[in-house]
Design a protein around this motif. Structure first.
Motif, PDB file in Angstrom:
ATOM      1  N   LYS A  40       0.821  -1.211   0.000  1.00  0.00           N
ATOM      2  CA  LYS A  40       0.000   0.000   0.000  1.00  0.00           C
ATOM      3  C   LYS A  40       0.861   1.269   0.000  1.00  0.00           C
ATOM      4  O   LYS A  40       0.619   2.197  -0.774  1.00  0.00           O
ATOM      5  N   SER A  41       1.868   1.276   0.887  1.00  0.00           N
ATOM      6  CA  SER A  41       2.740   2.454   0.932  1.00  0.00           C
ATOM      7  C   SER A  41       3.541   2.584  -0.358  1.00  0.00           C
ATOM      8  O   SER A  41       3.737   3.696  -0.873  1.00  0.00           O
ATOM      9  N   VAL A  42       3.983   1.447  -0.889  1.00  0.00           N
ATOM     10  CA  VAL A  42       4.725   1.454  -2.155  1.00  0.00           C
ATOM     11  C   VAL A  42       3.863   2.058  -3.276  1.00  0.00           C
ATOM     12  O   VAL A  42       4.349   2.818  -4.116  1.00  0.00           O
ATOM     13  N   PHE A  81       3.475  10.849   5.612  1.00  0.00           N
ATOM     14  CA  PHE A  81       4.191   9.577   5.587  1.00  0.00           C
ATOM     15  C   PHE A  81       3.797   8.733   6.790  1.00  0.00           C
ATOM     16  O   PHE A  81       3.546   9.264   7.871  1.00  0.00           O
ATOM     17  N   GLN A  82       3.791   7.419   6.573  1.00  0.00           N
ATOM     18  CA  GLN A  82       3.392   6.493   7.640  1.00  0.00           C
ATOM     19  C   GLN A  82       4.245   6.691   8.889  1.00  0.00           C
ATOM     20  O   GLN A  82       3.731   6.684   9.998  1.00  0.00           O
ATOM     21  N   GLY A  83       5.537   6.873   8.704  1.00  0.00           N
ATOM     22  CA  GLY A  83       6.425   7.035   9.853  1.00  0.00           C
ATOM     23  C   GLY A  83       6.603   8.476  10.289  1.00  0.00           C
ATOM     24  O   GLY A  83       7.509   8.783  11.062  1.00  0.00           O
ATOM     25  N   PHE A 160      -2.594  10.256   2.446  1.00  0.00           N
ATOM     26  CA  PHE A 160      -2.473  10.050   3.882  1.00  0.00           C
ATOM     27  C   PHE A 160      -2.145   8.581   4.128  1.00  0.00           C
ATOM     28  O   PHE A 160      -2.971   7.708   3.838  1.00  0.00           O
ATOM     29  N   ASP A 161      -0.965   8.320   4.653  1.00  0.00           N
ATOM     30  CA  ASP A 161      -0.586   6.941   4.950  1.00  0.00           C
ATOM     31  C   ASP A 161      -0.776   6.711   6.443  1.00  0.00           C
ATOM     32  O   ASP A 161       0.001   7.204   7.251  1.00  0.00           O
ATOM     33  N   GLU A 162      -1.824   5.995   6.803  1.00  0.00           N
ATOM     34  CA  GLU A 162      -2.166   5.696   8.201  1.00  0.00           C
ATOM     35  C   GLU A 162      -2.350   6.955   9.050  1.00  0.00           C
ATOM     36  O   GLU A 162      -1.647   7.150  10.047  1.00  0.00           O
TER      37      GLU A 162
HETATM   38 MG   LIG Z   1       2.418   1.022   4.816  1.00  0.00          MG
END
Ligand SMILES: [Mg+2]
Ligand SMILES: Nc1ncnc2c1ncn2[C@@H]1O[C@H](COP(=O)(O)OP(=O)(O)OP(=O)(O)O)[C@@H](O)[C@H]1O
Length: 248
Positions: A40-42, A81-83, A160-162
């Motif tokens: 998903k993030s990719v 970003f997720q992180g 929006f990632d998470e």
């Molecule tokens: Mg991800």
């Protein structure tokens, strides 16, 4: 607004995206769901050129994402970003207004700071947070600073990632409402990744489920519960029984 056509991406022997086809209409909110590590993030990063697919085409507003002026292209996007990916050495307000302090979107410093404080308020953070450094914030606060940065330049397209991972249920509700507002009021096109099914229902116009490198199911959120797709049904119910193996 965004069109994925037969997109493939591997890392060494690991095939991640294996022919993704997906259309996201302008001014709509697409939510991507799927198991951890399915890509998903990719998928989000491939639109921005942060990862490069081996084959396939990604069109943004009808144009190939890899052609033309990349800076002008990126100026149309906001990304959480997720992180988090906050800059440790910069105070919160400079993180939020990062894009407004340089390049084609540059504003005078005092204006950029005012915008940062306004965006922080929208994600439920008070002005005193502006001068803290990321390391001085809780995980949920860092997430919200990342969100404020994603919306700071009022982009046409937002990823929006998470966005609600690590937030308490009330703050998650506030962030869901904010994402919905950005799409309906600002007319932005949004692509959100989440594992939170409450979020999916609050944010999505359409849902797409990524599984085994392809879009297993996509459709309007209202049809999600009666899809008849065994993978989607198992994912929504969080059941250990079904076609998706719990151990990968
Ligand atoms: Mg991800
Ligand atoms: N830069 C990279 N180099 C090598 N492998 C990568 C890279 N980025 C992602 N991968 C691999 O691609 C796969 C998909 O990663 P991705 O981050 O897209 O998963 P995800 O669906 O977002 O999962 P999660 O829900 O846990 O965030 C994983 O196996 C990961 O290890």
């Amino acid at each position: 607004m965004i069109s994925f056509q037969n997109v493939h991406k591997s890392f060494g022997p690991k095939k991640v995206l294996q022919g993704v086809n997906l259309e996201i209409a302008k001014g709509t909110s697409m939510v991507i769901i799927g198991g951890s590590g399915t890509g998903k993030s990719v998928l989000l990063k491939s639109v921005l050129g942060l990862v490069t697919p081996e084959t396939g085409t990604i069109l943004v507003d009808g144009k190939d994402a890899t052609s033309g002026d990349h800076d002008a292209f990126l100026a149309r996007f906001g990304m959480l970003f997720q992180g988090g990916a906050l800059f440790d050495s910069m105070p919160v307000w400079q993180n939020v207004s990062f894009r407004l302090l340089r390049g084609s979107l540059k504003r005078p410093k005092h204006e950029a700071r005012e915008i940062a404080i306004e965006k922080l308020r929208r994600v439920g953070l008070t002005p005193d947070v502006a001068d803290l450094f990321p390391s001085e914030l809780s995980g949920g606060m860092q997430k919200r600073v990342g969100l404020a940065r994603a919306i700071a330049a009022e982009p046409e397209i937002i990823f929006f990632d998470e966005p609600t991972t690590g937030l308490d249920p009330i703050m998650a509700g506030v962030i869901n409402d904010l994402i919905r507002e950005i799409v309906t009021e600002m007319g932005a096109t949004a692509m959100t990744i989440t594992h939170d099914m409450t979020s999916v229902r609050a944010i999505a116009d359409n849902v797409a489920m990524l599984h085994d490198g392809v879009i297993q199911w996509t459709g309007p959120v209202a049809q999600m519960d009666d899809s008849g797709d065994p993978y989607l049904t198992q994912f929504i119910s969080g059941s250990a029984e079904g076609p998706i193996e719990a151990v990968r």
